[in-house]
Design an enzyme around this catalytic site. Sequence first.
Site, short mmCIF file in Angstrom:
data_model
loop_
_atom_site.label_atom_id
_atom_site.label_comp_id
_atom_site.label_asym_id
_atom_site.label_seq_id
_atom_site.Cartn_x
_atom_site.Cartn_y
_atom_site.Cartn_z
N ASP A 64 22.70 18.17 40.33
CA ASP A 64 23.16 18.35 38.95
C ASP A 64 21.97 18.86 38.16
OD1 ASP A 64 23.86 17.99 36.24
OD2 ASP A 64 25.45 16.62 36.87
N SER A 131 18.31 38.47 31.35
CA SER A 131 19.45 39.36 31.18
C SER A 131 19.25 40.39 30.08
CB SER A 131 20.67 38.49 30.83
OG SER A 131 21.70 39.26 30.29
N GLU A 133 21.35 41.04 28.02
CA GLU A 133 21.96 40.48 26.79
C GLU A 133 20.88 40.02 25.81
OE1 GLU A 133 25.20 39.71 25.29
OE2 GLU A 133 25.50 41.45 26.58
N TYR A 154 24.85 32.78 24.65
CA TYR A 154 24.35 33.15 25.98
C TYR A 154 23.03 33.91 25.85
CZ TYR A 154 23.90 35.57 30.45
OH TYR A 154 23.40 36.05 31.64
N ARG A 189 32.51 39.85 41.93
CA ARG A 189 32.38 39.55 40.50
C ARG A 189 33.51 38.60 40.07
NH1 ARG A 189 28.98 39.07 36.24
NH2 ARG A 189 28.86 40.94 34.98
P1 NAP Z 1 28.14 33.95 38.43
O1 NAP Z 1 28.87 34.69 39.49
O2 NAP Z 1 28.88 33.48 37.23
O3 NAP Z 1 27.44 32.68 39.15
C1 NAP Z 1 26.88 31.66 38.40
C2 NAP Z 1 26.44 30.55 39.32
O4 NAP Z 1 25.92 29.47 38.51
C3 NAP Z 1 27.57 29.93 40.16
O5 NAP Z 1 27.08 29.59 41.43
C4 NAP Z 1 27.93 28.70 39.37
O6 NAP Z 1 28.50 27.68 40.14
C5 NAP Z 1 26.56 28.27 38.90
N1 NAP Z 1 26.67 27.35 37.75
C6 NAP Z 1 27.25 27.58 36.56
N2 NAP Z 1 27.19 26.49 35.78
C7 NAP Z 1 26.54 25.54 36.51
C8 NAP Z 1 26.18 24.20 36.28
N3 NAP Z 1 26.49 23.60 35.13
N4 NAP Z 1 25.54 23.53 37.25
C9 NAP Z 1 25.25 24.13 38.42
N5 NAP Z 1 25.57 25.40 38.72
C10 NAP Z 1 26.21 26.09 37.76
O7 NAP Z 1 26.90 34.80 37.90
P2 NAP Z 1 26.12 36.02 38.58
O8 NAP Z 1 26.74 37.28 38.13
O9 NAP Z 1 25.95 35.74 40.02
O10 NAP Z 1 24.72 35.92 37.83
C11 NAP Z 1 23.63 35.18 38.39
C12 NAP Z 1 22.60 34.91 37.31
O11 NAP Z 1 22.13 36.15 36.78
C13 NAP Z 1 23.10 34.12 36.11
O12 NAP Z 1 22.04 33.34 35.64
C14 NAP Z 1 23.44 35.19 35.08
O13 NAP Z 1 23.36 34.65 33.77
C15 NAP Z 1 22.33 36.19 35.37
N6 NAP Z 1 22.63 37.58 35.05
C16 NAP Z 1 23.76 38.15 35.52
C17 NAP Z 1 24.00 39.49 35.26
C18 NAP Z 1 25.23 40.19 35.78
O14 NAP Z 1 25.56 41.25 35.25
N7 NAP Z 1 25.89 39.66 36.81
C19 NAP Z 1 23.07 40.23 34.51
C20 NAP Z 1 21.92 39.60 34.08
C21 NAP Z 1 21.70 38.27 34.36
P3 NAP Z 1 30.10 27.62 40.39
O15 NAP Z 1 30.36 28.62 41.48
O16 NAP Z 1 30.31 26.21 40.80
O17 NAP Z 1 30.77 27.98 39.12
O1 F7E Z 2 31.80 42.34 29.02
C1 F7E Z 2 33.97 44.05 26.63
C2 F7E Z 2 33.10 42.93 26.13
O2 F7E Z 2 32.13 40.09 30.01
C3 F7E Z 2 31.37 43.68 28.95
C4 F7E Z 2 27.36 38.98 32.24
O3 F7E Z 2 27.13 39.15 33.61
O4 F7E Z 2 26.38 41.11 31.74
C5 F7E Z 2 27.55 40.35 31.60
O5 F7E Z 2 27.88 40.16 30.23
C6 F7E Z 2 31.93 44.33 27.69
C7 F7E Z 2 31.71 43.51 26.41
O6 F7E Z 2 30.00 41.41 30.47
C8 F7E Z 2 37.13 42.59 27.61
O7 F7E Z 2 33.35 42.66 24.76
C9 F7E Z 2 36.47 44.26 26.43
O8 F7E Z 2 31.34 44.38 25.38
O9 F7E Z 2 32.08 42.13 31.53
P1 F7E Z 2 31.58 41.44 30.33
P2 F7E Z 2 28.83 41.16 29.41
O10 F7E Z 2 29.28 40.47 28.22
O11 F7E Z 2 28.13 42.48 29.23
C10 F7E Z 2 25.20 40.54 31.16
C11 F7E Z 2 24.04 41.47 31.43
C12 F7E Z 2 24.96 39.14 31.59
O12 F7E Z 2 23.83 38.69 31.68
C13 F7E Z 2 26.15 38.26 31.64
O13 F7E Z 2 25.89 37.11 32.45
O14 F7E Z 2 33.34 44.46 27.84
N1 F7E Z 2 35.37 43.65 26.91
N2 F7E Z 2 37.57 43.62 26.83
C14 F7E Z 2 35.74 42.61 27.64
N3 F7E Z 2 35.01 41.71 28.35
C15 F7E Z 2 35.68 40.74 29.03
N4 F7E Z 2 34.98 39.85 29.74
N5 F7E Z 2 37.05 40.67 28.99
C16 F7E Z 2 37.83 41.57 28.30
O15 F7E Z 2 39.06 41.49 28.29
#
Ligand code: NAP
Ligand code: F7E
Length: 343
Positions: A64, A131, A133, A154, A189
Amino acid sequence: MKKKIAFITGITGQDGSYLAELLLKKKYKVHGLLRRTSVLNIERIQDIINQYEKKGQLNLHYVDLTDTASISNLIIKYRPDEFYNLAAMSHVGISYFTGEATLNINTVASYRIQESILRNHKRCKFYQASSSEMFGSSPPPQNEMTPFNPQSPYGISKVAAFHTTKYFRQAHGLFASNGILFNHESPRRGLNFVTRKITHSLARILSGHEKKIYLGNISTRRDWGHSKDYVIGIWKILQYKKPEDFVISTGQNYSIEDFIKKVFKIVGLNWKKFVSTNNKKFMRPSEVRSLRGDSTKARKLLKWKPKYNLDDLAKDMLMNDLKLYGMSLEHAKKIAKKLSKKK
Ligand code: NAP
Ligand code: F7E
């Protein structure tokens, strides 16, 4: 030679599962730290469990991340060489409703882990999943020098974890690095991120399970890469000779509308008839309008570059979702033709 030991939080997630595969192929001993869930959530790592768990190369532990002792005990017992902190509440839209919990997991847990490394096993290298973000409203292109202007809980949580990592590096000499990753996607994803929502919903429309895709703002622009390419960047960051922060991105950005067009074009369907936009439920109180990363530093120092472009990525994701609904691409195109005539 002794096998390297890696810890991964978030191993059940998109990046955690690909990173674990990469490290296992490189002969690491991998320890995945996962949370207890009432329904077992190991779909993305089932294949590597089958292949590596019995051999003892992959070990899974319930942890945890709000419980320091549960993290420290494992660090003391296994003395990892590398610690990849990928666990997070990773959905930006949801973070507006769960700000406090987002900060607790995304920021305070990162602090807990680094403090535990410092106290118990200082030579362990640490990776923080930062990120794009964090840049928020700072205009593109964004690189390591761009100021942070987060627009969501976030984004705020990730800025604080970024600075936490810099603090442990600068004040205490930890090998602690940030990877500032721009959006990256894949067939693994989560279903409520926009790219996967689009490919998965199109597969559902073609298989008769859904009629329309309901989205929010489709004018925002993102720099999308493939998670498979990005986990290589993550690994390279910890192999660099010293701890530093790196942007990982493709350098191209597209609107959500561009992505929809690309995906619908693969099957030959007119997207306008099947997509509803500006739905309140998916609009955010503050938007990050445009992200486009400048990853010159990573390309030069880490010799990293992505293999996938957005067309490859969109196709990889859609083909996977069609398969989930029992369809080949040819079959999907035939249904699309029929649907086009119907409407
Ligand atoms: P993801 O698919 O949402 O995976 C998140 C992981 O974190 C899952 O294994 C989840 O476990 C675990 N987790 C969430 N809440 C938790 C908690 N309270 N305690 C323990 N584990 C927890 O995300 P991802 O796309 O692989 O991204 C990996 C990392 O990179 C994240 O930190 C994300 O913020 C960062 N990031 C992602 C992106 C992107 O575009 N994908 C870009 C920049 C940074 P469960 O499977 O149990 O939910
Ligand atoms: O949204 C728009 C929404 O949720 C992308 C995470 O991996 O990347 C991710 O964050 C865009 C945004 O990703 C919907 O408003 C429109 O402008 O796919 P997303 P995100 O917010 O960019 C960053 C780098 C991370 O670090 C994060 O962990 O798409 N959008 N319509 C929508 N987005 C969602 N989710 N759903 C909609 O229906």
